[in-house]
Design a protein around this motif. Structure first.
Motif, PDB file in Angstrom:
ATOM      1  N   UNK A  15       0.811  -1.213   0.000  1.00  0.00           N
ATOM      2  CA  UNK A  15       0.000   0.000   0.000  1.00  0.00           C
ATOM      3  C   UNK A  15       0.847   1.267   0.000  1.00  0.00           C
ATOM      4  N   UNK A  16       2.135   1.157   0.268  1.00  0.00           N
ATOM      5  CA  UNK A  16       3.008   2.334   0.239  1.00  0.00           C
ATOM      6  C   UNK A  16       3.394   2.727  -1.174  1.00  0.00           C
ATOM      7  N   UNK A  17       3.249   1.831  -2.106  1.00  0.00           N
ATOM      8  CA  UNK A  17       3.617   2.119  -3.487  1.00  0.00           C
ATOM      9  C   UNK A  17       2.453   2.812  -4.187  1.00  0.00           C
ATOM     10  N   UNK A  18       2.763   3.756  -5.057  1.00  0.00           N
ATOM     11  CA  UNK A  18       1.678   4.441  -5.771  1.00  0.00           C
ATOM     12  C   UNK A  18       1.028   3.529  -6.804  1.00  0.00           C
ATOM     13  N   UNK A  19      -0.191   3.865  -7.154  1.00  0.00           N
ATOM     14  CA  UNK A  19      -0.911   3.101  -8.165  1.00  0.00           C
ATOM     15  C   UNK A  19      -0.162   3.215  -9.488  1.00  0.00           C
ATOM     16  N   UNK A  20      -0.013   2.123 -10.175  1.00  0.00           N
ATOM     17  CA  UNK A  20       0.629   2.126 -11.474  1.00  0.00           C
ATOM     18  C   UNK A  20       2.138   2.019 -11.432  1.00  0.00           C
ATOM     19  N   UNK A  21       2.708   1.671 -10.297  1.00  0.00           N
ATOM     20  CA  UNK A  21       4.174   1.628 -10.194  1.00  0.00           C
ATOM     21  C   UNK A  21       4.761   0.543 -11.091  1.00  0.00           C
ATOM     22  N   UNK A  22       4.034  -0.564 -11.280  1.00  0.00           N
ATOM     23  CA  UNK A  22       4.547  -1.621 -12.149  1.00  0.00           C
ATOM     24  C   UNK A  22       4.553  -1.180 -13.609  1.00  0.00           C
ATOM     25  N   UNK A  23       3.555  -0.414 -14.003  1.00  0.00           N
ATOM     26  CA  UNK A  23       3.506   0.102 -15.365  1.00  0.00           C
ATOM     27  C   UNK A  23       4.684   1.043 -15.592  1.00  0.00           C
ATOM     28  N   UNK A  24       4.960   1.905 -14.626  1.00  0.00           N
ATOM     29  CA  UNK A  24       6.069   2.844 -14.777  1.00  0.00           C
ATOM     30  C   UNK A  24       7.407   2.113 -14.855  1.00  0.00           C
ATOM     31  N   UNK A  25       7.546   1.018 -14.114  1.00  0.00           N
ATOM     32  CA  UNK A  25       8.770   0.223 -14.222  1.00  0.00           C
ATOM     33  C   UNK A  25       8.937  -0.334 -15.629  1.00  0.00           C
ATOM     34  N   UNK A  26       7.853  -0.794 -16.214  1.00  0.00           N
ATOM     35  CA  UNK A  26       7.914  -1.329 -17.574  1.00  0.00           C
ATOM     36  C   UNK A  26       8.246  -0.234 -18.575  1.00  0.00           C
ATOM     37  N   UNK A  27       7.651   0.943 -18.400  1.00  0.00           N
ATOM     38  CA  UNK A  27       7.948   2.073 -19.286  1.00  0.00           C
ATOM     39  C   UNK A  27       9.419   2.448 -19.177  1.00  0.00           C
ATOM     40  N   UNK A  28       9.929   2.540 -17.948  1.00  0.00           N
ATOM     41  CA  UNK A  28      11.343   2.878 -17.742  1.00  0.00           C
ATOM     42  C   UNK A  28      12.258   1.853 -18.403  1.00  0.00           C
ATOM     43  N   UNK A  29      11.922   0.579 -18.268  1.00  0.00           N
ATOM     44  CA  UNK A  29      12.731  -0.484 -18.858  1.00  0.00           C
ATOM     45  C   UNK A  29      12.766  -0.353 -20.378  1.00  0.00           C
ATOM     46  N   UNK A  30      11.591  -0.162 -20.976  1.00  0.00           N
ATOM     47  CA  UNK A  30      11.499  -0.063 -22.434  1.00  0.00           C
ATOM     48  C   UNK A  30      12.240   1.170 -22.941  1.00  0.00           C
ATOM     49  N   UNK A  31      12.066   2.302 -22.285  1.00  0.00           N
ATOM     50  CA  UNK A  31      12.737   3.529 -22.725  1.00  0.00           C
ATOM     51  C   UNK A  31      14.249   3.365 -22.639  1.00  0.00           C
ATOM     52  N   UNK A  32      14.746   2.773 -21.582  1.00  0.00           N
ATOM     53  CA  UNK A  32      16.194   2.552 -21.469  1.00  0.00           C
ATOM     54  C   UNK A  32      16.701   1.596 -22.543  1.00  0.00           C
ATOM     55  N   UNK A  33      15.918   0.571 -22.833  1.00  0.00           N
ATOM     56  CA  UNK A  33      16.305  -0.396 -23.864  1.00  0.00           C
ATOM     57  C   UNK A  33      16.347   0.268 -25.242  1.00  0.00           C
ATOM     58  N   UNK A  34      15.318   1.048 -25.559  1.00  0.00           N
ATOM     59  CA  UNK A  34      15.254   1.737 -26.848  1.00  0.00           C
ATOM     60  C   UNK A  34      16.344   2.815 -26.927  1.00  0.00           C
ATOM     61  N   UNK A  35      16.654   3.438 -25.806  1.00  0.00           N
ATOM     62  CA  UNK A  35      17.703   4.455 -25.786  1.00  0.00           C
ATOM     63  C   UNK A  35      19.058   3.857 -26.183  1.00  0.00           C
ATOM     64  N   UNK A  36      19.288   2.631 -25.847  1.00  0.00           N
ATOM     65  CA  UNK A  36      20.549   1.980 -26.186  1.00  0.00           C
ATOM     66  C   UNK A  36      20.611   1.573 -27.658  1.00  0.00           C
ATOM     67  N   UNK A  37      19.462   1.281 -28.249  1.00  0.00           N
ATOM     68  CA  UNK A  37      19.458   0.751 -29.612  1.00  0.00           C
ATOM     69  C   UNK A  37      19.061   1.759 -30.685  1.00  0.00           C
ATOM     70  N   UNK A  38      18.345   2.823 -30.330  1.00  0.00           N
ATOM     71  CA  UNK A  38      17.781   3.723 -31.335  1.00  0.00           C
ATOM     72  C   UNK A  38      18.214   5.180 -31.183  1.00  0.00           C
ATOM     73  N   UNK A  39      19.162   5.474 -30.319  1.00  0.00           N
ATOM     74  CA  UNK A  39      19.527   6.883 -30.128  1.00  0.00           C
ATOM     75  C   UNK A  39      20.122   7.453 -31.405  1.00  0.00           C
ATOM     76  N   UNK A  40      19.747   8.701 -31.689  1.00  0.00           N
ATOM     77  CA  UNK A  40      20.225   9.365 -32.886  1.00  0.00           C
ATOM     78  C   UNK A  40      19.409   9.068 -34.131  1.00  0.00           C
ATOM     79  N   UNK A  41      18.450   8.170 -34.048  1.00  0.00           N
ATOM     80  CA  UNK A  41      17.600   7.856 -35.202  1.00  0.00           C
ATOM     81  C   UNK A  41      16.437   8.842 -35.250  1.00  0.00           C
ATOM     82  N   UNK A  42      15.638   8.756 -36.282  1.00  0.00           N
ATOM     83  CA  UNK A  42      14.512   9.687 -36.439  1.00  0.00           C
ATOM     84  C   UNK A  42      13.497   9.500 -35.310  1.00  0.00           C
ATOM     85  N   UNK A  43      12.776  10.576 -35.027  1.00  0.00           N
ATOM     86  CA  UNK A  43      11.758  10.515 -33.971  1.00  0.00           C
ATOM     87  C   UNK A  43      10.710   9.453 -34.270  1.00  0.00           C
TER      88      UNK A  43
END
Length: 83
Positions: A15-43
């Motif tokens: 109950x101490x964790x905010x609602x949606x914390x698992x979703x945010x973890x997944x978003x953070x993971x995906x963004x970091x993964x894409x940042x490693x593979x797609x940086x400098x490419x088109x938007x």
């Protein structure tokens, strides 16, 4: 007969964790993964990669948030090849 133990102590950690914390973890993971593979490419390429990966993890992408991430990632310089 002894009284039953309270289960409220078990729920306090979750109950101490905010609602949606698992979703945010997944978003953070995906963004970091894409940042490693797609940086400098088109938007558009970065945006599509983020959206595709978020769907793999069961997250419905927020278009405004994905656009902000794509803008930032596409502005980064490409990483030099390793090896």
């Amino acid at each position: 007969m002894n009284p039953l133990a309270s289960i409220s102590g078990l729920a306090t950690e979750a109950s101490r964790r905010p609602i949606g914390w698992q979703v945010q973890l997944r978003v953070d993971y995906v963004v970091n993964k894409v940042m490693q593979t797609h940086r400098g490419q088109s938007e558009d390429a970065v945006k599509q990669a983020i959206q595709d990966q978020l769907r793999v993890y069961g997250v419905v992408p927020n278009n405004r948030q994905v656009s902000q991430y794509a803008t930032a990632i596409s502005a980064l310089p490409q990483l030099p090849p390793t090896g």
